[in-house]
Structures are given as C-alpha cells and as structure tokens.
Design a protein around this motif. Sequence first.
Motif, PDB file in Angstrom:
ATOM      1  N   THR A 115       0.765  -1.235  -0.049  1.00  0.00           N
ATOM      2  CA  THR A 115      -0.103  -0.256   0.088  1.00  0.00           C
ATOM      3  C   THR A 115       0.808   1.285  -0.099  1.00  0.00           C
ATOM      4  O   THR A 115       0.748   2.400  -0.775  1.00  0.00           O
ATOM      5  N   GLU A 116       1.894   1.353   0.741  1.00  0.00           N
ATOM      6  CA  GLU A 116       2.718   2.445   0.860  1.00  0.00           C
ATOM      7  C   GLU A 116       3.543   2.524  -0.425  1.00  0.00           C
ATOM      8  O   GLU A 116       3.886   3.764  -0.868  1.00  0.00           O
ATOM      9  N   LYS A 117       3.909   1.448  -0.996  1.00  0.00           N
ATOM     10  CA  LYS A 117       4.689   1.535  -2.420  1.00  0.00           C
ATOM     11  C   LYS A 117       3.776   2.383  -3.356  1.00  0.00           C
ATOM     12  O   LYS A 117       4.342   2.993  -4.307  1.00  0.00           O
ATOM     13  N   ARG A 121      -1.129   6.365   2.401  1.00  0.00           N
ATOM     14  CA  ARG A 121      -0.764   6.229   3.643  1.00  0.00           C
ATOM     15  C   ARG A 121      -1.299   5.443   4.656  1.00  0.00           C
ATOM     16  O   ARG A 121      -1.232   5.197   5.796  1.00  0.00           O
ATOM     17  N   SER A 122      -2.786   4.751   4.227  1.00  0.00           N
ATOM     18  CA  SER A 122      -3.594   3.869   5.098  1.00  0.00           C
ATOM     19  C   SER A 122      -4.010   3.057   4.146  1.00  0.00           C
ATOM     20  O   SER A 122      -4.057   3.080   3.085  1.00  0.00           O
ATOM     21  N   TYR A 158      -2.366   2.152   9.340  1.00  0.00           N
ATOM     22  CA  TYR A 158      -1.656   2.934   8.738  1.00  0.00           C
ATOM     23  C   TYR A 158      -0.392   2.202   8.049  1.00  0.00           C
ATOM     24  O   TYR A 158       0.004   1.051   8.443  1.00  0.00           O
ATOM     25  N   THR A 159       0.339   2.921   7.142  1.00  0.00           N
ATOM     26  CA  THR A 159       1.634   2.137   6.285  1.00  0.00           C
ATOM     27  C   THR A 159       2.717   2.228   7.287  1.00  0.00           C
ATOM     28  O   THR A 159       2.539   2.842   8.458  1.00  0.00           O
ATOM     29  N   ARG A 160       3.673   1.524   7.211  1.00  0.00           N
ATOM     30  CA  ARG A 160       4.840   1.726   8.098  1.00  0.00           C
ATOM     31  C   ARG A 160       5.218   3.206   8.192  1.00  0.00           C
ATOM     32  O   ARG A 160       5.653   3.280   9.475  1.00  0.00           O
ATOM     33  N   LYS A 161       5.128   3.999   7.254  1.00  0.00           N
ATOM     34  CA  LYS A 161       5.671   5.448   7.584  1.00  0.00           C
ATOM     35  C   LYS A 161       4.910   5.924   8.728  1.00  0.00           C
ATOM     36  O   LYS A 161       5.435   6.792   9.329  1.00  0.00           O
ATOM     37  N   GLU A 162       3.593   5.644   8.701  1.00  0.00           N
ATOM     38  CA  GLU A 162       2.546   6.205   9.749  1.00  0.00           C
ATOM     39  C   GLU A 162       2.670   5.516  10.964  1.00  0.00           C
ATOM     40  O   GLU A 162       1.789   5.780  11.766  1.00  0.00           O
TER      41      GLU A 162
END
Length: 167
Positions: A115-117, A121-122, A158-162
């Motif tokens: 999803t992040e790729k 963001r979620s 959330y994705t990893r960044k979040e």
Amino acid sequence: MRYAKDGQPLRVQQLVRNDRLFGRAVDLFWKTWGEEGGRLFYEDAMTHALTDVEGTPSFYIAVKDDVIVGTYALLRNDLNSRQDLQPWLACLYVDPEMRGGALGAKLLGHALVETEKRGYRSLHLTSDLHGYYEKYGWKNIGVAYNTSGESIPIFHNYTRKEGADQS
C-alpha cells in the motif's frame, strides 16, 4: 518476500502475468470468496489488474512448495458504501493447514508495505471477524453497507511510515 513455516520456504508475490499460477489463483479467489457461476468476475478483474501492476487493483498469493496457501487483494473499493475510502484490503485467506503459523499476520504486513509503495498512507478493510485485526494494530472506525444493505465493520491501519503495527 519470503517466510518459512516448518522449515519450508514460502514466498508472497503479486500476480503480474498470466502464468501457470494465475489460473490456480483465479480459482482459489473465486472458490473462497465468489458465488456459484462467478468465476468470470474474478478472472476478468484479475486479468485487467495485470495491465498496471503498480496500481490497484492488485492480487497477491502466498506460495509454498508450488501450492498457493494464502491470498489477498488491494482494491479501489470492496463493493461497499464507503466509496470515499481507498485502498481496501480484501480476500485475505490462509489455507487451513497453514493457520496458526502467523501467515495471516505476514500477509497483513505485506499488504501495508505494498500500500505504501503505491503512495497511500493507510489501508481499509471490512470484516465481521472480531478481535483478529485489532491484535495487529487495526482500528475499527465505523461501518459500511454492502449491496444488500447490511452493515459491516470497517477497519483501518496506517502504512509503515505512519507507524503501522507490523506484527
């Protein structure tokens, strides 16, 4: 991405071409999630997903010893009333022989990375399974309505960044 259970290698991969696993994947998605006579729906959706492998929809399989043991999909919408939310995780499946080995958690984590790729963001999903998604950091954020008018809980992560829980 590779994982192991019982010492046997397992890989999670996106379906990116119509190869020998593709037909088996279509059958598994349809038999697990579809309705009688609905195989063409899955075949058509999955075939058209091959035209943009960096976008959505995207379909994924977990393979062990050349056998598909898990699935999930990233979709624009999971046939529910919340058209304002995207993307959606759908069709999460773990073969009964593989349950209890954390493959479901691995597929959820893999979905968040994918999803992040894609620049999101979620990620969202609907499920009436209580307690499962919450233990991996998913939050119940309300309900959506399916095409029959029935309500079903919506979960969000959330994705990893979040700061998603990548258990």
